[in-house]
Design an enzyme around this catalytic site. Structure first.
Site, PDB file in Angstrom:
ATOM      1  N   ARG A  37      -4.413 -11.974   6.734  1.00  0.00           N
ATOM      2  CA  ARG A  37      -4.238 -13.321   7.301  1.00  0.00           C
ATOM      3  C   ARG A  37      -5.584 -13.933   7.689  1.00  0.00           C
ATOM      4  NH1 ARG A  37      -0.309 -15.901   5.487  1.00  0.00           N
ATOM      5  NH2 ARG A  37       1.043 -14.309   4.629  1.00  0.00           N
ATOM      6  N   HIS A  67     -11.407  -6.254  -0.982  1.00  0.00           N
ATOM      7  CA  HIS A  67     -10.688  -7.483  -1.335  1.00  0.00           C
ATOM      8  C   HIS A  67     -10.758  -8.441  -0.151  1.00  0.00           C
ATOM      9  CE1 HIS A  67      -7.719 -10.248  -2.808  1.00  0.00           C
ATOM     10  NE2 HIS A  67      -7.314  -9.487  -3.800  1.00  0.00           N
ATOM     11  N   TYR A  70      -6.566 -12.875   1.132  1.00  0.00           N
ATOM     12  CA  TYR A  70      -6.100 -13.765   0.059  1.00  0.00           C
ATOM     13  C   TYR A  70      -5.732 -15.154   0.590  1.00  0.00           C
ATOM     14  CZ  TYR A  70      -1.787 -11.651   1.789  1.00  0.00           C
ATOM     15  OH  TYR A  70      -0.799 -11.166   2.585  1.00  0.00           O
ATOM     16  N   HIS A 107     -10.166 -14.337  -4.473  1.00  0.00           N
ATOM     17  CA  HIS A 107      -9.402 -15.315  -5.251  1.00  0.00           C
ATOM     18  C   HIS A 107     -10.184 -16.623  -5.223  1.00  0.00           C
ATOM     19  CE1 HIS A 107      -5.349 -13.101  -4.321  1.00  0.00           C
ATOM     20  NE2 HIS A 107      -6.222 -12.340  -4.957  1.00  0.00           N
ATOM     21  N   GLU A 142     -11.457 -12.989  -9.244  1.00  0.00           N
ATOM     22  CA  GLU A 142     -10.245 -12.388  -9.804  1.00  0.00           C
ATOM     23  C   GLU A 142      -9.555 -13.363 -10.747  1.00  0.00           C
ATOM     24  OE1 GLU A 142      -7.635 -10.536  -6.938  1.00  0.00           O
ATOM     25  OE2 GLU A 142      -6.119 -10.105  -8.471  1.00  0.00           O
ATOM     26  N   ASP A 176      -6.898  -8.841 -13.390  1.00  0.00           N
ATOM     27  CA  ASP A 176      -5.621  -8.360 -12.873  1.00  0.00           C
ATOM     28  C   ASP A 176      -4.605  -8.463 -14.010  1.00  0.00           C
ATOM     29  OD1 ASP A 176      -2.955  -8.482 -11.683  1.00  0.00           O
ATOM     30  OD2 ASP A 176      -3.973  -8.562  -9.735  1.00  0.00           O
ATOM     31  N   HIS A 179      -1.665 -10.735 -13.380  1.00  0.00           N
ATOM     32  CA  HIS A 179      -2.059 -12.145 -13.343  1.00  0.00           C
ATOM     33  C   HIS A 179      -2.330 -12.706 -14.744  1.00  0.00           C
ATOM     34  CE1 HIS A 179      -3.618 -11.709  -8.911  1.00  0.00           C
ATOM     35  NE2 HIS A 179      -2.355 -11.388  -9.043  1.00  0.00           N
ATOM     36  N   HIS A 211      -7.426  -4.683 -11.877  1.00  0.00           N
ATOM     37  CA  HIS A 211      -6.246  -4.492 -11.031  1.00  0.00           C
ATOM     38  C   HIS A 211      -5.100  -4.154 -11.971  1.00  0.00           C
ATOM     39  CE1 HIS A 211      -7.648  -7.136  -7.379  1.00  0.00           C
ATOM     40  NE2 HIS A 211      -8.141  -5.907  -7.351  1.00  0.00           N
ATOM     41  N   ASP A 224       3.105 -14.312 -10.460  1.00  0.00           N
ATOM     42  CA  ASP A 224       2.356 -13.355  -9.631  1.00  0.00           C
ATOM     43  C   ASP A 224       3.255 -12.500  -8.741  1.00  0.00           C
ATOM     44  OD1 ASP A 224       0.454 -11.908  -8.309  1.00  0.00           O
ATOM     45  OD2 ASP A 224      -0.502 -13.614  -7.314  1.00  0.00           O
ATOM     46  N   HIS A 226       4.015  -8.548  -8.574  1.00  0.00           N
ATOM     47  CA  HIS A 226       3.626  -7.259  -9.141  1.00  0.00           C
ATOM     48  C   HIS A 226       4.817  -6.315  -9.229  1.00  0.00           C
ATOM     49  CE1 HIS A 226      -0.766  -7.844  -7.521  1.00  0.00           C
ATOM     50  NE2 HIS A 226      -0.300  -8.913  -8.113  1.00  0.00           N
ATOM     51  N   GLU A 256      -2.128  -2.110  -7.506  1.00  0.00           N
ATOM     52  CA  GLU A 256      -1.653  -2.979  -6.408  1.00  0.00           C
ATOM     53  C   GLU A 256      -0.159  -3.162  -6.603  1.00  0.00           C
ATOM     54  OE1 GLU A 256      -3.963  -6.468  -7.595  1.00  0.00           O
ATOM     55  OE2 GLU A 256      -5.149  -6.220  -5.779  1.00  0.00           O
TER      56      GLU A 256
HETATM   57 ZN    ZN Z   1      -1.271 -10.717  -7.499  1.00  0.00          ZN
HETATM   58 FE    FE Z   2      -4.956  -8.428  -7.976  1.00  0.00          FE
HETATM   59 FE    FE Z   3      -5.998 -10.274  -5.448  1.00  0.00          FE
END
Ligand code: ZN
Ligand code: FE
Ligand code: FE
Length: 277
Positions: A37, A67, A70, A107, A142, A176, A179, A211, A224, A226, A256
Site C-alpha cells: 500500500r 518489487h 504496486y 510498474h 515490468e 511477466d 502480463h 515473473h 492480470d 495470476h 508470483e
Molecule cells: Zn500481475
Molecule cells: Fe509481475
Molecule cells: Fe508486478
C-alpha cells in the site's frame, strides 16, 4: 542450474526469507520493499541484512528482485501522487544499496486519461531524476497486462521509455508471463516469434528477470489475474518451453502465483524437474 524463487513476505526480515527460500529449494526470491500500500518502510535491520548476505553467499543464491509498491503511479496526472512515487522509489533505491548489485522492479504506471505520450514522458522524467551513476541496483520496467490505462503493455511503449533514460546501464526489463499473455503476446503458440519481437524492439540483453505466472484468462484479455503453474491459459507445456528457451534459461525466474510456501515448494519442484540441465 535453474535460478528460481518466489515472492516472499519481507515482514520477518531477510534471514527469514533466505531460510524460507532455501527450504523450498529456491536460490532467489522477490520481496516488496515495504507494505504494498506504499506506507512508510520499517527501519533497516543491519545485522539481519549482514547475516543474510553471508547466508546467501554460502548457499549460492543468485540475483534478488525487489518489487516497488504496486500502488505507486509515477505517471499520475496529480503532481502529489507523482512526487510520492518518486520519493518512495528514491528511498527504496537508497535501501537497496545495503543489498548491492540486485534488481528493483516497478510498474511504469497508468496515464489515467492523459494519453500514453504524456504518461511516457512523465515516467522518463521520474527515472532521470531518480537514477544515479553510483547506484549498484538495476531498475526494471515490468511488462504490463494493459488493464485500464496501464503503460507498458507493448514492447514499443517500454522501448520509448528506455530511449528517454540517460543512465542506460541502470535500466532493464522484467517480463511477466501472465502480463504479456494478457496483453496479447502469443507465448503459448509462438514463443520464438514473441522473443524475436522483443529482441528487435527492446533487445534481449535488457531482459534481466522473468515473473513466471500462469494466467486465469485467455490471451489478450488485459485482466492480470495470476494462476498457478499449469492451472491457467498458458499451461505447463508452454511454461516448460519458456524456462528452457536458450535466450531465457539463464535468467532468474520468480513465481508470483497464488500460493503459500508449500504450494511454491511444489511448483519449484515441478519446474526444476521440467528444466533440462
Ligand atoms: Zn500481475
Ligand atoms: Fe509481475
Ligand atoms: Fe508486478
Amino acid at each position: 542450474m535453474m535460478n528460481i524463487g518466489c515472492h516472499l513476505s519481507v515482514a520477518k526480515g531477510f534471514m527469514a526469507m533466505g531460510r524460507d527460500a532455501l527450504a523450498i529449494n529456491a536460490n532467489t526470491f522477490q520481496f516488496f520493499t515495504r507494505n504494498p500500500r506504499g506506507s512508510k518502510a520499517k527501519d533497516l535491520n543491519r545485522p539481519d541484512i549482514a547475516a543474510f548476505l553471508e547466508f546467501a553467499a554460502e548457499n549460492h543464491f543468485t540475483t534478488l528482485l525487489a518489487h516497488a509498491p504496486y500502488t505507486l503511479n509515477p505517471c499520475s496526472a496529480d503532481q502529489k501522487t507523482r512526487d510520492f512515487a518518486l520519493e518512495t522509489m528514491r528511498d527504496d533505491l537508497a535501501r537497496m544499496e545495503f543489498l548491492p548489485g540486485n534488481l528493483y522492479n516497478f510498474h511504469p504506471g497508468s496515464h489515467v486519461g492523459q494519453g500514453e505520450d504524456v504518461g511516457i514522458a512523465l515516467i522518463i522524467a521520474q527515472l532521470n531524476t531518480l537514477l544515479t551513476q553510483q547506484q549498484t541496483t538495476t531498475v526494471l520496467l515490468e511488462t504490463m497486462a494493459g488493464k485500464g490505462s496501464e503503460i507498458g503493455r507493448s514492447f514499443q511503449e517500454l522501448r520509448r521509455i528506455l530511449d528517454g533514460v540517460v543512465l542506460q546501464e541502470k535500466i532493464g526489463v522484467c517480463l511477466d508471463t501472465c502480463h504479456v499473455h494478457d496483453a496479447g503476446y502469443d507465448i503459448v503458440n509462438d514463443l520464438d516469434g514473441v522473443l524475436s519481437e522483443f529482441e528487435e524492439i527492446i533487445g534481449l540483453d535488457r531482459l534481466r528477470a522473468i515473473h513466471l505466472n500462469d494466467s486465469m484468462n485467455p490471451r489478450g484479455s488485459r485482466k492480470d489475474r495470476h494462476a498457478r503453474i499449469g492451472h491457467g491459459h498458458i499451461g505447463l507445456e508452454a511454461i516448460s518451453r519458456i524456462i528452457n528457451h536458450p535466450r531465457l534459461r539463464h535468467l532468474p525466474f520468480l513465481l508470483e502465483t497464488p500460493n503459500e510456501l508449500p504450494g511454491y515448494a511444489e511448483e519449484i519442484a515441478l519446474l526444476r524437474g521440467a528444466y533440462r540441465e
